[in-house]
Design a protein around this motif. Structure first.
Motif, PDB file in Angstrom:
ATOM      1  N   PHE A 212      -3.943   3.808 -14.242  1.00 17.09           N
ATOM      2  CA  PHE A 212      -5.193   4.472 -14.600  1.00 17.09           C
ATOM      3  C   PHE A 212      -6.394   4.068 -13.760  1.00 17.09           C
ATOM      4  O   PHE A 212      -7.441   4.690 -13.852  1.00 17.09           O
ATOM      5  CB  PHE A 212      -5.517   4.206 -16.075  1.00 17.09           C
ATOM      6  CG  PHE A 212      -5.697   2.746 -16.393  1.00 17.09           C
ATOM      7  CD1 PHE A 212      -4.611   1.982 -16.795  1.00 17.09           C
ATOM      8  CD2 PHE A 212      -6.933   2.137 -16.287  1.00 17.09           C
ATOM      9  CE1 PHE A 212      -4.755   0.636 -17.079  1.00 17.09           C
ATOM     10  CE2 PHE A 212      -7.093   0.794 -16.565  1.00 17.09           C
ATOM     11  CZ  PHE A 212      -5.995   0.040 -16.963  1.00 17.09           C
ATOM     12  N   ASN A 213      -6.279   3.020 -12.941  1.00 16.24           N
ATOM     13  CA  ASN A 213      -7.509   2.590 -12.261  1.00 16.24           C
ATOM     14  C   ASN A 213      -7.362   2.426 -10.756  1.00 16.24           C
ATOM     15  O   ASN A 213      -8.271   1.928 -10.110  1.00 16.24           O
ATOM     16  CB  ASN A 213      -8.041   1.290 -12.875  1.00 16.24           C
ATOM     17  CG  ASN A 213      -7.130   0.111 -12.588  1.00 16.24           C
ATOM     18  OD1 ASN A 213      -6.058   0.281 -12.035  1.00 16.24           O
ATOM     19  ND2 ASN A 213      -7.547  -1.071 -12.957  1.00 16.24           N
ATOM     20  N   LYS A 214      -6.246   2.874 -10.178  1.00 15.66           N
ATOM     21  CA  LYS A 214      -6.088   2.667  -8.738  1.00 15.66           C
ATOM     22  C   LYS A 214      -5.715   3.972  -8.048  1.00 15.66           C
ATOM     23  O   LYS A 214      -4.708   4.591  -8.357  1.00 15.66           O
ATOM     24  CB  LYS A 214      -4.994   1.634  -8.493  1.00 15.66           C
ATOM     25  CG  LYS A 214      -5.047   1.029  -7.102  1.00 15.66           C
ATOM     26  CD  LYS A 214      -4.181  -0.206  -7.037  1.00 15.66           C
ATOM     27  CE  LYS A 214      -4.123  -0.764  -5.631  1.00 15.66           C
ATOM     28  NZ  LYS A 214      -5.378  -1.366  -5.227  1.00 15.66           N
ATOM     29  N   PHE A 215      -6.595   4.370  -7.109  1.00 11.44           N
ATOM     30  CA  PHE A 215      -6.367   5.574  -6.324  1.00 11.44           C
ATOM     31  C   PHE A 215      -5.807   5.206  -4.953  1.00 11.44           C
ATOM     32  O   PHE A 215      -6.258   4.245  -4.339  1.00 11.44           O
ATOM     33  CB  PHE A 215      -7.700   6.302  -6.076  1.00 11.44           C
ATOM     34  CG  PHE A 215      -8.328   6.910  -7.294  1.00 11.44           C
ATOM     35  CD1 PHE A 215      -9.079   6.149  -8.164  1.00 11.44           C
ATOM     36  CD2 PHE A 215      -8.191   8.267  -7.552  1.00 11.44           C
ATOM     37  CE1 PHE A 215      -9.673   6.714  -9.277  1.00 11.44           C
ATOM     38  CE2 PHE A 215      -8.796   8.842  -8.657  1.00 11.44           C
ATOM     39  CZ  PHE A 215      -9.534   8.058  -9.521  1.00 11.44           C
ATOM     40  N   TYR A 216      -4.893   5.997  -4.458  1.00 12.09           N
ATOM     41  CA  TYR A 216      -4.437   5.905  -3.071  1.00 12.09           C
ATOM     42  C   TYR A 216      -4.725   7.257  -2.419  1.00 12.09           C
ATOM     43  O   TYR A 216      -4.153   8.272  -2.804  1.00 12.09           O
ATOM     44  CB  TYR A 216      -2.950   5.587  -2.994  1.00 12.09           C
ATOM     45  CG  TYR A 216      -2.635   4.185  -3.455  1.00 12.09           C
ATOM     46  CD1 TYR A 216      -2.312   3.936  -4.781  1.00 12.09           C
ATOM     47  CD2 TYR A 216      -2.696   3.118  -2.575  1.00 12.09           C
ATOM     48  CE1 TYR A 216      -2.045   2.651  -5.215  1.00 12.09           C
ATOM     49  CE2 TYR A 216      -2.429   1.824  -2.997  1.00 12.09           C
ATOM     50  CZ  TYR A 216      -2.109   1.607  -4.321  1.00 12.09           C
ATOM     51  OH  TYR A 216      -1.850   0.338  -4.748  1.00 12.09           O
ATOM     52  N   PHE A 217      -5.614   7.207  -1.436  1.00 12.60           N
ATOM     53  CA  PHE A 217      -6.072   8.445  -0.822  1.00 12.60           C
ATOM     54  C   PHE A 217      -5.284   8.786   0.433  1.00 12.60           C
ATOM     55  O   PHE A 217      -4.912   7.902   1.222  1.00 12.60           O
ATOM     56  CB  PHE A 217      -7.549   8.324  -0.432  1.00 12.60           C
ATOM     57  CG  PHE A 217      -8.497   8.458  -1.580  1.00 12.60           C
ATOM     58  CD1 PHE A 217      -8.821   7.369  -2.367  1.00 12.60           C
ATOM     59  CD2 PHE A 217      -9.063   9.690  -1.874  1.00 12.60           C
ATOM     60  CE1 PHE A 217      -9.704   7.494  -3.437  1.00 12.60           C
ATOM     61  CE2 PHE A 217      -9.946   9.827  -2.932  1.00 12.60           C
ATOM     62  CZ  PHE A 217     -10.267   8.727  -3.712  1.00 12.60           C
ATOM     63  N   GLY A 218      -5.088  10.075   0.655  1.00 15.43           N
ATOM     64  CA  GLY A 218      -4.646  10.547   1.952  1.00 15.43           C
ATOM     65  C   GLY A 218      -5.831  10.568   2.906  1.00 15.43           C
ATOM     66  O   GLY A 218      -6.977  10.348   2.499  1.00 15.43           O
ATOM     67  N   SER A 219      -5.552  10.848   4.170  1.00 12.23           N
ATOM     68  CA  SER A 219      -6.635  10.826   5.171  1.00 12.23           C
ATOM     69  C   SER A 219      -7.398  12.149   5.224  1.00 12.23           C
ATOM     70  O   SER A 219      -8.376  12.266   5.953  1.00 12.23           O
ATOM     71  CB  SER A 219      -6.083  10.477   6.556  1.00 12.23           C
ATOM     72  OG  SER A 219      -5.049  11.369   6.891  1.00 12.23           O
TER      73      SER A 219
ATOM     74  N   MET B 158      -2.268   8.432  -8.025  1.00 15.09           N
ATOM     75  CA  MET B 158      -2.451   7.281  -8.907  1.00 15.09           C
ATOM     76  C   MET B 158      -1.127   6.951  -9.562  1.00 15.09           C
ATOM     77  O   MET B 158      -0.450   7.875 -10.068  1.00 15.09           O
ATOM     78  CB  MET B 158      -3.468   7.578 -10.002  1.00 15.09           C
ATOM     79  CG  MET B 158      -4.838   7.981  -9.508  1.00 15.09           C
ATOM     80  SD  MET B 158      -5.957   8.253 -10.901  1.00 15.09           S
ATOM     81  CE  MET B 158      -6.403   6.544 -11.284  1.00 15.09           C
TER      82      MET B 158
ATOM     83  N   TYR C 147       1.248   8.815 -12.156  1.00 17.52           N
ATOM     84  CA  TYR C 147       0.268   8.855 -13.243  1.00 17.52           C
ATOM     85  C   TYR C 147      -0.611  10.093 -13.121  1.00 17.52           C
ATOM     86  O   TYR C 147      -0.812  10.821 -14.082  1.00 17.52           O
ATOM     87  CB  TYR C 147      -0.578   7.580 -13.237  1.00 17.52           C
ATOM     88  CG  TYR C 147      -1.675   7.563 -14.281  1.00 17.52           C
ATOM     89  CD1 TYR C 147      -3.008   7.787 -13.927  1.00 17.52           C
ATOM     90  CD2 TYR C 147      -1.385   7.326 -15.622  1.00 17.52           C
ATOM     91  CE1 TYR C 147      -4.006   7.776 -14.879  1.00 17.52           C
ATOM     92  CE2 TYR C 147      -2.379   7.311 -16.583  1.00 17.52           C
ATOM     93  CZ  TYR C 147      -3.684   7.529 -16.205  1.00 17.52           C
ATOM     94  OH  TYR C 147      -4.676   7.529 -17.157  1.00 17.52           O
ATOM     95  N   ALA C 148      -1.168  10.318 -11.936  1.00 12.93           N
ATOM     96  CA  ALA C 148      -2.034  11.489 -11.738  1.00 12.93           C
ATOM     97  C   ALA C 148      -2.193  11.768 -10.251  1.00 12.93           C
ATOM     98  O   ALA C 148      -1.988  10.902  -9.403  1.00 12.93           O
ATOM     99  CB  ALA C 148      -3.409  11.267 -12.375  1.00 12.93           C
TER     100      ALA C 148
ATOM    101  N   ILE D  65       0.852  -1.194   0.000  1.00 13.38           N
ATOM    102  CA  ILE D  65       0.000   0.000   0.000  1.00 13.38           C
ATOM    103  C   ILE D  65       0.881   1.234   0.000  1.00 13.38           C
ATOM    104  O   ILE D  65       1.794   1.336   0.796  1.00 13.38           O
ATOM    105  CB  ILE D  65      -0.936   0.010   1.232  1.00 13.38           C
ATOM    106  CG1 ILE D  65      -1.887  -1.183   1.187  1.00 13.38           C
ATOM    107  CG2 ILE D  65      -1.722   1.315   1.289  1.00 13.38           C
ATOM    108  CD1 ILE D  65      -2.830  -1.259   2.370  1.00 13.38           C
TER     109      ILE D  65
END
Lengths: 111, 115
Positions: free
Chosen positions: A96-103, A93, A31-32, A1
């Motif tokens: 193109f299809n996986k986001f990793y979010f901050g809190s 990202m 990526y983005a 992660i």
């Protein structure tokens, strides 16, 4: 992660103050980078999608900058208003299809 | 109006009782995903789908199942819910922009409590 960090966790400002928050993300395989505005009991709403190093985006009083080489993005709000009160999320990202979010940074603007 | 619709918005259930949270999008997006949001943590991806009949695990898939029989629907199934699945769940649909990057739309969330 992957680790995406946002600071500060929360912020209390007076109406009219300008403010900024930080999102830190991995500096490789970029990526983005996304910024979202999330009000309680509502859907997160997209603010900006940033894809290029040096990108600067603006929407009204809100703007964002991106530095992919050092792995950070800033979100600025000029002249904060009570309706700006929300949690601001950034998401990194590497494809193109996986986001990793901050809190998130929870902003409270007092009238 | 372009939207992602989740149901129910709120659910309280008991340990072990199977439940399904539905998600539907009307934008013809190929990509859909499920996230859970817990206090102090960012949204974490549970499962995602790249198209009909194509699904894959995200970062926290244990205890969940999904299916994608139609493009517009992506239900999240908890076969035997446990209290550690108490959380706020978001469904999202997304597409790859021609100008680069991905744009995602989120549902309003489902607040699940397992007692």
């Amino acid at each position: 992660i992957l680790n995406v960090e946002q600071s500060p966790q929360s912020l209390h400002v007076q109406e009219g103050d300008s403010t900024n928050f930080t999102c830190s993300f991995p500096s490789s395989n970029f990526y983005a980078l996304h910024w979202y505005r999330w009000e309680t009991a509502k859907s997160p709403e997209a603010l900006f999608v940033m894809t290029l190093n040096g990108d600067e985006k603006k929407k009204g009083r809100i703007s964002a900058t991106l530095n992919t080489k050092e792995g950070y993005s800033y979100l600025y709000i000029k002249g904060s208003q009570p309706e700006d009160s929300a949690t601001y999320l950034c998401a990194f990202m590497y494809n193109f299809n996986k986001f990793y979010f901050g809190s998130g940074t929870k902003l409270n603007v007092k009238p | 109006e372009a939207q992602v619709t989740q149901n129910p918005r709120y659910l309280i259930t008991v340990t072990g009782k199977k439940l399904t949270v539905t998600c539907s999008q009307n934008m013809n997006h190929e990509y859909m995903s499920w996230y859970r949001q817990d206090p102090g943590l960012g949204l974490r991806q549970i499962y995602y789908s790249m198209n009909v009949e194509v699904t894959d695990k995200g970062d926290v898939p244990e205890g969940y199942k999904v299916s994608r029989k139609e493009k517009r629907n992506f239900p999240l199934i908890l076969e035997s819910p446990s209290p550690n699945q108490t959380s706020l769940y978001f469904c999202a649909s997304s597409f790859v922009r021609k100008t680069g990057g991905t744009e995602a739309f989120f549902g309003q969330g489902t607040r699940l409590t397992v007692v």
